[in-house]
Design an enzyme around this catalytic site. Sequence first.
Site, PDB file in Angstrom:
ATOM      1  N   HIS A 101      51.307  18.662  55.079  1.00  0.00           N
ATOM      2  CA  HIS A 101      51.443  20.096  54.815  1.00  0.00           C
ATOM      3  C   HIS A 101      50.715  20.538  53.549  1.00  0.00           C
ATOM      4  CE1 HIS A 101      55.086  19.030  52.287  1.00  0.00           C
ATOM      5  NE2 HIS A 101      54.606  20.022  51.561  1.00  0.00           N
ATOM      6  N   ASP A 131      54.290  13.837  58.483  1.00  0.00           N
ATOM      7  CA  ASP A 131      53.879  14.660  57.343  1.00  0.00           C
ATOM      8  C   ASP A 131      53.104  13.845  56.310  1.00  0.00           C
ATOM      9  OD1 ASP A 131      53.567  17.065  55.995  1.00  0.00           O
ATOM     10  OD2 ASP A 131      55.381  16.811  54.809  1.00  0.00           O
ATOM     11  N   GLY A 202      55.152  21.546  44.601  1.00  0.00           N
ATOM     12  CA  GLY A 202      54.079  20.879  43.870  1.00  0.00           C
ATOM     13  C   GLY A 202      54.262  19.378  43.812  1.00  0.00           C
ATOM     14  N   ASN A 203      55.525  18.907  43.998  1.00  0.00           N
ATOM     15  CA  ASN A 203      55.781  17.471  44.069  1.00  0.00           C
ATOM     16  C   ASN A 203      55.390  16.878  45.418  1.00  0.00           C
ATOM     17  OD1 ASN A 203      58.343  17.915  41.864  1.00  0.00           O
ATOM     18  ND2 ASN A 203      57.162  16.030  41.719  1.00  0.00           N
ATOM     19  N   SER A 204      55.188  17.736  46.431  1.00  0.00           N
ATOM     20  CA  SER A 204      54.898  17.253  47.778  1.00  0.00           C
ATOM     21  C   SER A 204      53.717  16.288  47.773  1.00  0.00           C
ATOM     22  CB  SER A 204      54.580  18.434  48.703  1.00  0.00           C
ATOM     23  OG  SER A 204      55.707  19.236  48.914  1.00  0.00           O
ATOM     24  N   THR A 220      58.455  14.448  50.366  1.00  0.00           N
ATOM     25  CA  THR A 220      57.959  15.351  51.411  1.00  0.00           C
ATOM     26  C   THR A 220      58.700  16.673  51.512  1.00  0.00           C
ATOM     27  OG1 THR A 220      57.328  15.446  53.746  1.00  0.00           O
ATOM     28  CG2 THR A 220      59.392  14.353  53.245  1.00  0.00           C
ATOM     29  N   LEU A 223      66.093  19.963  50.299  1.00  0.00           N
ATOM     30  CA  LEU A 223      67.110  20.776  50.947  1.00  0.00           C
ATOM     31  C   LEU A 223      67.630  21.728  49.888  1.00  0.00           C
ATOM     32  CD1 LEU A 223      68.484  21.039  53.713  1.00  0.00           C
ATOM     33  CD2 LEU A 223      70.315  19.575  52.845  1.00  0.00           C
TER      34      LEU A 223
END
Length: 440
Positions: A101, A131, A202-204, A220, A223
Amino acid sequence: MRRTFSRSGGFSVLALVAAVPLLMATPAAAQTAQSPLPYDAERGVFTFANGLEQALPAVVQVTTLGSSSGPRSGDAEPRPMASGSGAIIDAAQGIVVTNNHVVEGGQKFTVDLTDGRIFEATLIGADKATDLAVLKFDATGLSQIEVVSSDTLRTGDLAFAVGYPLGLDQTLTMGVISGLGRSGMGDRIEDYIQTDAAVNSGNSGGPLLDSRGRLIGINTSILSGGGGGNDGIAFAVPSRIMNYVVAQLRETGEVKRGVTGAIFGSLNAERSRDFNIGIVRGAVVEDVAPGSSSERAGLRRGDIVTRIQNRPVSNAGTVQATIGIAAPGAELALVYLRDGHEGRATLQVQERTEQVVAAGSEVVLARGVTVHLNEGDLQVSSVEGGSAAAAAGIRAGDVVEAVDGGRVTSLTAFARAMDRRGQRVVSVRRGGESVRITLP
């Protein structure tokens, strides 16, 4: 109270807190020799920096550039459209793992290093179902993160998330492994590590590290309670899944998955009472396609899978994730319950064919969407991660009313309508509204 210690050499937060007063009263020289915690005698502080600092230079910022969706000024040059993090896992080849993503829809990609250098990167491949995505760039003097098996993790192990959240420079946060085998967050292959280490936008794509600075997962999702920020619940793709997906993407640019012909649902407290069994964790075989490897293995509707490949099964996500990273031809060992008795089977993963529809006696699987009869309605019970149905937006709970404008009122009619090549327009009822969905 039973004390537990990390197999990887780390310690639980409770053990750390309990040990601090004792260590503070001990001379520094003795702490260096006897302390079970990482201790810097020169500075007189407890620290995990020695292990983590080796990994930090291999955590990069990933920027995705593409066409702007707003008014155009005549400048056709791609503009930044998304930003995330990534981890260098192969310094010699310049291989970066990040999230799908983060790079989805991009035309160009850049990688920013901690030493201030920036490079253009090439997208090697991406996998929506997990992902994950792989980028490659050419540079010298790179560092890489050591990758270890996520199968050794235990709830309570220390965990560190690294990335570039909320427009900040590289940021390290600490927490614990809050849970393992998490699923049910979407229509994907899910077997997530849950952590309370702070993870934000931004941590993704950034790494989740153990207390020795080794990669155990790729952050990823979170919640959130509605504000979009961190509420102490974040999820990471385990390194076990990452290793398989990255290897396939590097080799062929795509992930090829097999099938077994079985449709799985999750066991819960309500269904456990229906089956009159004393467990609430497992995967229920909802149906078995005729002629499939699951039928040949002897599985039947109503069987409850409790272990797969010697791993305990929490829910359907555990089974689907294991099948999802098994190459066609692989054999998977299952343990299941049937009428209160334990059975064992070996399930062979079959190569996915061009077959559009798999029809069981009470369930139909068509283009990734599973439909069953529920009080006379054709209801979607699950959607396969990475399938055409998931990409098109069909959701579990939708009620199928028509295909290509023709009403369908039985499983046979639905299977017949879907078992044709080309696009299908499926009309579903969702929350009192009618929605038309085009499947490629």
